[in-house]
Enzyme design. Structure first.
Site, PDB file in Angstrom:
ATOM      1  N   ARG A  32     -21.005  -8.984 -19.004  1.00  0.00           N
ATOM      2  CA  ARG A  32     -22.060  -9.709 -19.712  1.00  0.00           C
ATOM      3  C   ARG A  32     -22.555  -8.858 -20.866  1.00  0.00           C
ATOM      4  O   ARG A  32     -22.064  -7.755 -21.116  1.00  0.00           O
ATOM      5  CB  ARG A  32     -23.216 -10.047 -18.775  1.00  0.00           C
ATOM      6  CG  ARG A  32     -23.919  -8.843 -18.177  1.00  0.00           C
ATOM      7  CD  ARG A  32     -25.102  -9.250 -17.318  1.00  0.00           C
ATOM      8  NE  ARG A  32     -25.836  -8.081 -16.820  1.00  0.00           N
ATOM      9  CZ  ARG A  32     -27.018  -8.143 -16.222  1.00  0.00           C
ATOM     10  NH1 ARG A  32     -27.591  -9.316 -16.030  1.00  0.00           N
ATOM     11  NH2 ARG A  32     -27.625  -7.048 -15.806  1.00  0.00           N
TER      12      ARG A  32
ATOM     13  N   LYS B 147     -26.971   9.302 -23.172  1.00  0.00           N
ATOM     14  CA  LYS B 147     -26.422   8.725 -24.396  1.00  0.00           C
ATOM     15  C   LYS B 147     -26.247   9.797 -25.480  1.00  0.00           C
ATOM     16  O   LYS B 147     -25.277   9.764 -26.251  1.00  0.00           O
ATOM     17  CB  LYS B 147     -27.303   7.589 -24.892  1.00  0.00           C
ATOM     18  CG  LYS B 147     -27.207   6.328 -24.026  1.00  0.00           C
ATOM     19  CD  LYS B 147     -25.783   5.815 -23.958  1.00  0.00           C
ATOM     20  CE  LYS B 147     -25.683   4.488 -23.220  1.00  0.00           C
ATOM     21  NZ  LYS B 147     -24.299   3.961 -23.148  1.00  0.00           N
TER      22      LYS B 147
ATOM     23  N   ASP C 116     -15.441   0.928  -9.365  1.00  0.00           N
ATOM     24  CA  ASP C 116     -16.644   1.751  -9.493  1.00  0.00           C
ATOM     25  C   ASP C 116     -16.310   2.961 -10.360  1.00  0.00           C
ATOM     26  O   ASP C 116     -15.654   3.897  -9.916  1.00  0.00           O
ATOM     27  CB  ASP C 116     -17.116   2.190  -8.116  1.00  0.00           C
ATOM     28  CG  ASP C 116     -18.361   3.077  -8.172  1.00  0.00           C
ATOM     29  OD1 ASP C 116     -18.932   3.230  -9.277  1.00  0.00           O
ATOM     30  OD2 ASP C 116     -18.761   3.601  -7.118  1.00  0.00           O
TER      31      ASP C 116
ATOM     32  N   TYR D  24     -31.447   7.998 -19.396  1.00  0.00           N
ATOM     33  CA  TYR D  24     -30.645   7.149 -20.280  1.00  0.00           C
ATOM     34  C   TYR D  24     -30.512   7.801 -21.658  1.00  0.00           C
ATOM     35  O   TYR D  24     -29.415   7.942 -22.192  1.00  0.00           O
ATOM     36  CB  TYR D  24     -31.281   5.771 -20.397  1.00  0.00           C
ATOM     37  CG  TYR D  24     -30.511   4.817 -21.290  1.00  0.00           C
ATOM     38  CD1 TYR D  24     -29.379   4.170 -20.817  1.00  0.00           C
ATOM     39  CD2 TYR D  24     -30.920   4.581 -22.596  1.00  0.00           C
ATOM     40  CE1 TYR D  24     -28.663   3.301 -21.625  1.00  0.00           C
ATOM     41  CE2 TYR D  24     -30.209   3.714 -23.421  1.00  0.00           C
ATOM     42  CZ  TYR D  24     -29.088   3.068 -22.930  1.00  0.00           C
ATOM     43  OH  TYR D  24     -28.379   2.225 -23.754  1.00  0.00           O
TER      44      TYR D  24
ATOM     45  N   PRO E  12     -26.781   1.761 -31.092  1.00  0.00           N
ATOM     46  CA  PRO E  12     -27.587   0.570 -31.360  1.00  0.00           C
ATOM     47  C   PRO E  12     -29.061   0.789 -31.054  1.00  0.00           C
ATOM     48  O   PRO E  12     -29.427   1.567 -30.172  1.00  0.00           O
ATOM     49  CB  PRO E  12     -27.000  -0.480 -30.391  1.00  0.00           C
ATOM     50  CG  PRO E  12     -25.717   0.112 -29.879  1.00  0.00           C
ATOM     51  CD  PRO E  12     -25.901   1.590 -29.948  1.00  0.00           C
TER      52      PRO E  12
END
Length: 273
Positions: free
Chosen positions: A31, A182, A77, A178, A208
């Site tokens: 998704r 990143k 996984d 996070y 982004p």
């Protein structure tokens, strides 16, 4: 001192990545941005391996939405190194010719769970950091190794595109693991860009800012939506297709000289130089 000498391929071994008809593995493609990236490559005439972890139904919906034929689903996984190896083996076998192969890897799979330090118990904090590192960083590193070694052994060259984040630069106070992972993904991409260039493999990352997906729709439609949109002087957030278009270009033959770049895609909501 680190040896950064570029050792060119022997004469006569130059490779040229095709414009279309490539074999592409997109991790975390059930998704959101992963789905948009898979669609962009399929519309370009490439064959896509749609990876998913647990969202089988959504991954099947992604597969059904792709233009063209020859696309496949692969489950696994990625936090488990053996699981990552199985994903690459299955994708290469399903997409490849007799020898199996992958021409483009998009490292998109990630977790992003809140854990502000002042409000998060230590046990939960430690567990969430381990989860973010395993999925966001180590899985990307392992997939990159597995796919790049196939590219090197076949002498075909290729592309690796990592999905990073604006949060790697501006900080993520409620999601520090996070932001940190990143930033590490950006650094990983730059290191691999140097080491893999002699093999005809370009590596780049996109960073982004906020973009619309099913997961963040409630936030955009709720009380904080206006403030989120106001982060950009355009007064909006990105569409996932805009990010996917940049990923498609970075994976193209024309983008070889962009190897090593971290491409900001944030609508001037965060500027750096």
């Amino acid at each position: 001192m680190t040896d950064r000498t570029v050792r060119p391929r022997p004469e006569g071994t130059a490779v040229k990545l095709p414009d279309t008809g490539r074999r592409v593995l997109v991790s975390g493609a059930s998704r959101g941005l992963g789905r948009a990236v898979a669609r962009a490559f399929a519309a370009n005439g490439d064959r896509v391996a749609v990876h998913y972890g647990t969202r089988a139904e959504e991954a099947r919906a992604t597969l059904a939405s792709l233009d063209g034929t020859g696309h496949v689903l692969v489950a696994g996984d990625l936090a488990d190194p053996a699981g990552a190896a199985r994903v690459v083996d299955e994708a290469a076998e399903a997409l490849g010719d007799a020898g199996g192969g992958i021409d483009v890897l998009v490292n998109n799979a990630a977790v992003n769970l809140p854990h502000p330090l002042a409000e998060t118990p230590y046990e939960e904090w430690a567990a969430l950091w381990q989860r973010h590192v395993a999925v966001n960083l180590l899985a990307a590193a392992n997939l990159s190794h597995l796919v790049a070694r196939r590219m090197i052994d076949r002498g075909t060259g290729g592309r690796i595109v990592n999905i990073g984040s604006r949060g790697a630069f501006r900080g993520e106070p409620d999601h520090p693991a996070y932001g940190a992972t990143k930033a590490a993904v950006h650094a990983l991409g730059q290191s691999l860009a140097v080491s893999l260039a002699p093999h005809g493999i370009g590596v780049a990352s996109v960073a982004p800012g906020f973009f619309a997906t099913e997961r963040v729709a409630p936030r955009l439609e709720g009380p904080e939506g206006e403030a989120i949109r106001a982060q950009s002087p355009f007064g909006r957030v990105a569409d996932a297709d805009e990010i996917a278009a940049a990923v498609l270009w970075l994976a193209s033959p024309a983008a070889e000289w962009a190897s090593g770049t971290i491409l900001d895609l944030n609508g001037a909501s965060y500027l750096r130089s």
